[in-house]
Design an enzyme around this catalytic site. Structure first.
Site, PDB file in Angstrom:
ATOM      1  NE  ARG A  18      -3.564   2.468   2.475  1.00  0.00           N
ATOM      2  CZ  ARG A  18      -4.616   2.675   3.271  1.00  0.00           C
ATOM      3  NH1 ARG A  18      -5.001   1.734   4.110  1.00  0.00           N
ATOM      4  NH2 ARG A  18      -5.278   3.805   3.230  1.00  0.00           N
ATOM      5  CE1 TYR A  37     -11.075   6.373  -1.326  1.00  0.00           C
ATOM      6  CE2 TYR A  37     -13.231   6.165  -0.311  1.00  0.00           C
ATOM      7  CZ  TYR A  37     -11.879   5.898  -0.309  1.00  0.00           C
ATOM      8  OH  TYR A  37     -11.328   5.159   0.700  1.00  0.00           O
ATOM      9  NE  ARG A  94      -5.972   6.286   6.485  1.00  0.00           N
ATOM     10  CZ  ARG A  94      -6.290   6.410   7.771  1.00  0.00           C
ATOM     11  NH1 ARG A  94      -5.710   7.329   8.525  1.00  0.00           N
ATOM     12  NH2 ARG A  94      -7.219   5.636   8.307  1.00  0.00           N
ATOM     13  CG  ASN A 144     -10.987  -1.209  -1.500  1.00  0.00           C
ATOM     14  OD1 ASN A 144     -11.942  -1.050  -2.259  1.00  0.00           O
ATOM     15  ND2 ASN A 144     -10.921  -0.678  -0.300  1.00  0.00           N
ATOM     16  CB  CYS A 200     -17.879   0.289  -1.050  1.00  0.00           C
ATOM     17  SG  CYS A 200     -17.012   1.761  -0.463  1.00  0.00           S
ATOM     18  CG  ASP A 201     -16.410   1.140   4.686  1.00  0.00           C
ATOM     19  OD1 ASP A 201     -15.942   1.705   3.680  1.00  0.00           O
ATOM     20  OD2 ASP A 201     -15.805   1.073   5.759  1.00  0.00           O
ATOM     21  CG  HIS A 255     -13.888   4.091  -3.493  1.00  0.00           C
ATOM     22  ND1 HIS A 255     -12.644   3.682  -3.067  1.00  0.00           N
ATOM     23  CD2 HIS A 255     -14.754   3.605  -2.555  1.00  0.00           C
ATOM     24  CE1 HIS A 255     -12.738   3.001  -1.943  1.00  0.00           C
ATOM     25  NE2 HIS A 255     -14.018   2.936  -1.618  1.00  0.00           N
TER      26      HIS A 255
HETATM   27  P1  NAD Z   1      -4.425  -5.649   6.243  1.00  0.00           P
HETATM   28  O1  NAD Z   1      -3.184  -5.655   5.425  1.00  0.00           O
HETATM   29  O2  NAD Z   1      -4.354  -5.338   7.678  1.00  0.00           O
HETATM   30  O3  NAD Z   1      -5.132  -7.066   6.100  1.00  0.00           O
HETATM   31  C1  NAD Z   1      -5.199  -7.792   4.937  1.00  0.00           C
HETATM   32  C2  NAD Z   1      -4.863  -9.258   5.220  1.00  0.00           C
HETATM   33  O4  NAD Z   1      -5.051  -9.979   4.001  1.00  0.00           O
HETATM   34  C3  NAD Z   1      -3.422  -9.509   5.659  1.00  0.00           C
HETATM   35  O5  NAD Z   1      -3.391 -10.199   6.873  1.00  0.00           O
HETATM   36  C4  NAD Z   1      -2.845 -10.343   4.524  1.00  0.00           C
HETATM   37  O6  NAD Z   1      -1.904 -11.298   4.943  1.00  0.00           O
HETATM   38  C5  NAD Z   1      -4.088 -11.000   3.966  1.00  0.00           C
HETATM   39  N1  NAD Z   1      -3.953 -11.520   2.610  1.00  0.00           N
HETATM   40  C6  NAD Z   1      -3.311 -10.969   1.555  1.00  0.00           C
HETATM   41  N2  NAD Z   1      -3.420 -11.760   0.483  1.00  0.00           N
HETATM   42  C7  NAD Z   1      -4.146 -12.839   0.845  1.00  0.00           C
HETATM   43  C8  NAD Z   1      -4.574 -14.018   0.169  1.00  0.00           C
HETATM   44  N3  NAD Z   1      -4.296 -14.220  -1.124  1.00  0.00           N
HETATM   45  N4  NAD Z   1      -5.290 -14.919   0.867  1.00  0.00           N
HETATM   46  C9  NAD Z   1      -5.579 -14.722   2.163  1.00  0.00           C
HETATM   47  N5  NAD Z   1      -5.196 -13.627   2.857  1.00  0.00           N
HETATM   48  C10 NAD Z   1      -4.487 -12.700   2.199  1.00  0.00           C
HETATM   49  O7  NAD Z   1      -5.414  -4.637   5.487  1.00  0.00           O
HETATM   50  P2  NAD Z   1      -6.636  -3.757   6.021  1.00  0.00           P
HETATM   51  O8  NAD Z   1      -6.257  -2.336   5.966  1.00  0.00           O
HETATM   52  O9  NAD Z   1      -7.126  -4.296   7.277  1.00  0.00           O
HETATM   53  O10 NAD Z   1      -7.699  -3.954   4.877  1.00  0.00           O
HETATM   54  C11 NAD Z   1      -8.154  -5.204   4.441  1.00  0.00           C
HETATM   55  C12 NAD Z   1      -8.942  -5.070   3.168  1.00  0.00           C
HETATM   56  O11 NAD Z   1     -10.205  -4.490   3.403  1.00  0.00           O
HETATM   57  C13 NAD Z   1      -8.288  -4.174   2.122  1.00  0.00           C
HETATM   58  O12 NAD Z   1      -8.507  -4.737   0.844  1.00  0.00           O
HETATM   59  C14 NAD Z   1      -9.034  -2.893   2.250  1.00  0.00           C
HETATM   60  O13 NAD Z   1      -8.944  -2.112   1.095  1.00  0.00           O
HETATM   61  C15 NAD Z   1     -10.404  -3.431   2.483  1.00  0.00           C
HETATM   62  N6  NAD Z   1     -11.409  -2.505   3.009  1.00  0.00           N
HETATM   63  C16 NAD Z   1     -12.467  -2.270   2.223  1.00  0.00           C
HETATM   64  C17 NAD Z   1     -13.477  -1.463   2.634  1.00  0.00           C
HETATM   65  C18 NAD Z   1     -14.602  -1.189   1.677  1.00  0.00           C
HETATM   66  O14 NAD Z   1     -15.321  -0.242   1.815  1.00  0.00           O
HETATM   67  N7  NAD Z   1     -14.792  -1.976   0.630  1.00  0.00           N
HETATM   68  C19 NAD Z   1     -13.424  -0.880   3.912  1.00  0.00           C
HETATM   69  C20 NAD Z   1     -12.324  -1.143   4.713  1.00  0.00           C
HETATM   70  C21 NAD Z   1     -11.319  -1.971   4.252  1.00  0.00           C
HETATM   71  C1  G6P Z   2     -13.151   3.620   3.169  1.00  0.00           C
HETATM   72  C2  G6P Z   2     -13.324   2.979   1.850  1.00  0.00           C
HETATM   73  C3  G6P Z   2     -12.588   1.688   1.824  1.00  0.00           C
HETATM   74  C4  G6P Z   2     -11.137   1.889   2.165  1.00  0.00           C
HETATM   75  C5  G6P Z   2     -11.010   2.561   3.481  1.00  0.00           C
HETATM   76  C6  G6P Z   2      -9.576   2.957   3.730  1.00  0.00           C
HETATM   77  O1  G6P Z   2     -13.787   2.883   4.144  1.00  0.00           O
HETATM   78  O2  G6P Z   2     -14.647   2.752   1.520  1.00  0.00           O
HETATM   79  O3  G6P Z   2     -12.740   1.113   0.563  1.00  0.00           O
HETATM   80  O4  G6P Z   2     -10.482   0.641   2.242  1.00  0.00           O
HETATM   81  O5  G6P Z   2     -11.769   3.725   3.490  1.00  0.00           O
HETATM   82  O6  G6P Z   2      -9.440   3.289   5.039  1.00  0.00           O
HETATM   83  P1  G6P Z   2      -8.030   3.403   5.724  1.00  0.00           P
HETATM   84  O7  G6P Z   2      -8.389   3.775   7.108  1.00  0.00           O
HETATM   85  O8  G6P Z   2      -7.372   2.051   5.609  1.00  0.00           O
HETATM   86  O9  G6P Z   2      -7.287   4.457   4.979  1.00  0.00           O
HETATM   87 MN    MN Z   3     -14.719   1.356  -0.236  1.00  0.00          MN
END
Ligand code: NAD
Ligand code: G6P
Ligand code: MN
Length: 441
Positions: free
Chosen positions: A93, A264, A284, A147, A169-170, A199
């Site tokens: 990231r 976004y 970030r 994501n 998405c949240d 987004h």
């Molecule tokens: P993080 O790095 O703390 O956690 C991600 C985990 O995924 C790690 O432990 C990593 O080892 C694991 N991982 C990676 N590749 C993998 C695979 N092929 N199989 C199994 N596990 C695997 O990240 P985070 O900041 O906690 O975010 C997690 C995800 O959630 C991100 O994709 C983030 O963008 C997403 N997210 C999405 C929303 C949304 O609105 N859609 C909101 C919040 C977070």
């Molecule tokens: C929002 C978006 C997510 C994104 C997150 C990032 O919730 O909808 O898609 O993953 O923000 O948040 P962070 O705290 O990791 O920057």
């Molecule tokens: Mn999102």
């Protein structure tokens, strides 16, 4: 009531403890018989796994809990997979955010070149877990919020068209909480109309159940304050950089006062501003590593050390309860109205059928049924079409292993000024992503 078995893929995510705590808080609505964590990084996951094992023994001993890196153990006998993986973790990231900045372009994890780079990594990881789910629990549903959701959703549409994957998405959920506070309501009292890509979208209506429209009132507030509220409502999106983002919605509304913008959009409408205020040594990703990641993992270590989760630092992620709403919608055919990322097929009348769009849907046992949003104006349509094409080109580049298409995708992104910058960026991104991307030619 039926009891469910759930696996969280990306068990080592910083969001895992909050989501587990949230699910325990909702056991009366969504009872669990089994809860598993699955991750491909055993060391990272085991810290959270060990701590949650202690917590579950104390708070919900009836739920069978385990954590694993073995796909079969993780994915067999499950009803739902809640997926939040980050392929490449925060280390990558950081690259997504920092490499573009070196080229004078915004550095963001899901928008612009950062999102494109992340997308090229995510597709492989997503296909992997979808295939495990289908192999070991063919009837299960995946609720995915990994994501970049738009690119992931488009890849699923093409590469796994029959898979039971729901992308959500949240951000709209979080922003609706802010809107509801502005008009002194609760999100549950409100119904919205919305269109866009993930987004990248706009609210066109925010009504209560009696049909009273609040969009003018909210618009007047946002024109002054953005989505920044007096009292903090969210359990996420509260760090200083997020406060800036909520405030910036004011300028998004100024350029397009018709509808209420998704936050976004700032990366597309004000990329110069975002670039100027960026801090290339501390993006970030660094803020999250120093903040959320540290907090969550220290809390987990403390639980393990003390052998108890009483008075622990794990907090319920109340904001994430939409995930339980979604699971319930599928399991109990509730027809809950939620914003989902789905194939357009006419939901936005003047937009391609095969676009993955974000619109309100009624969700039931068969999945989401998109609600028609009618025709959209040309300003929004043109912006969306450009971004849609970027996302489609990324997925095509991934499938065809095409350097040319990825160069085009970067060139077309509204965040990138020229084909030259796009090419320089691409060459750098290829270098730092070489362990993750397919080899392009
Ligand atoms: P993080 O790095 O703390 O956690 C991600 C985990 O995924 C790690 O432990 C990593 O080892 C694991 N991982 C990676 N590749 C993998 C695979 N092929 N199989 C199994 N596990 C695997 O990240 P985070 O900041 O906690 O975010 C997690 C995800 O959630 C991100 O994709 C983030 O963008 C997403 N997210 C999405 C929303 C949304 O609105 N859609 C909101 C919040 C977070
Ligand atoms: C929002 C978006 C997510 C994104 C997150 C990032 O919730 O909808 O898609 O993953 O923000 O948040 P962070 O705290 O990791 O920057
Ligand atoms: Mn999102």
């Amino acid at each position: 009531m039926k009891k469910f078995s759930v696996v969280i893929a990306g068990g080592g995510s910083t969001f895992t403890p909050g989501i587990v705590m949230m699910m325990l808080d909702h056991l009366d609505r969504f009872p669990l018989r089994k809860l598993k964590l699955y991750d491909n990084d055993g060391d990272r996951q085991s810290v959270l796994g060990e701590a949650l094992e202690i917590l579950l023994k104390e708070q919900a001993p009836e739920v069978e809990f385990s954590y694993t890196t073995d796909p079969k153990e993780g994915f067999e006998d499950i009803d739902f997979c809640m997926a939040h993986i980050r392929v490449g973790k925060y280390e990558m990231r950081e690259q997504d955010e920092k490499v573009p900045l070196k080229h004078g372009v915004i550095g963001q994890e899901t928008c612009g070149p950062g999102g494109i780079a992340y997308g090229m990594r995510s597709i492989t990881g997503m296909l992997e877990i979808i295939d495990y789910m289908e192999q070991y629990s063919p009837d299960a549903w995946m609720l995915n919020y990994s994501n970049p959701a738009s690119i992931v959703a488009e890849a699923c549409r093409i590469l796994r068209p029959d898979s039971k994957v729901l992308n959500i998405c949240d951000m709209p959920v979080g922003t609706l909480r802010r809107m509801s506070q502005i008009i002194e309501k609760t999100p549950a009292e409100l119904e919205v109309r919305y269109f866009g890509l993930n987004h990248f979208g706009w609210w066109t209506s925010v009504k209560d159940r009696e049909g009273n429209e609040y969009i003018d009132q909210i618009r007047a507030y946002v024109a002054e304050n953005g989505y920044l509220t007096q009292v903090e409502v969210d359990t996420q999106h509260t760090d200083p950089s997020w406060q800036e983002t909520h405030k910036k919605a004011k300028d998004l509304l100024a350029v397009n006062p018709r509808y209420l913008p998704n936050t976004y959009l700032k990366y597309y409408l004000y990329p110069d501003y975002e670039f100027e205020k960026a801090t290339p040594d501390f993006t970030r990703a660094n803020e999250v590593m120093a903040g959320r990641e540290k907090k969550v993992f220290s809390a987990a270590r403390a639980i393990i050390e003390k052998g108890t989760a009483v008075d622990s630092g794990f907090e319920i992620d109340a904001h994430a309860s939409f995930i339980v709403d979604l699971a319930r919608a599928i399991a109990f055919n509730t027809h809950e109205r939620m914003l989902m990322i789905v194939e357009n097929n006419g939901a936005i009348a003047n937009f391609p059928d095969d676009a993955m769009v974000e619109v309100p849907c009624l969700v039931g046992t068969d999945g989401p049924e998109p609600l028609a949003q009618g025709k959209i104006p040309e300003f929004e349509q043109a912006l969306m079409y450009q971004q849609l094409t970027v996302e489609k080109l990324v997925v095509q580049a991934y499938i065809e292993k095409s350097y040319q298409k990825l160069w085009q995708a970067l060139t077309l992104s509204k965040t990138v000024p020229s084909a030259k910058v796009a090419k320089d960026l691409l060459d750098d991104l290829i270098e730092v992503n070489k362990d993750y991307w397919p080899e392009l030619s």
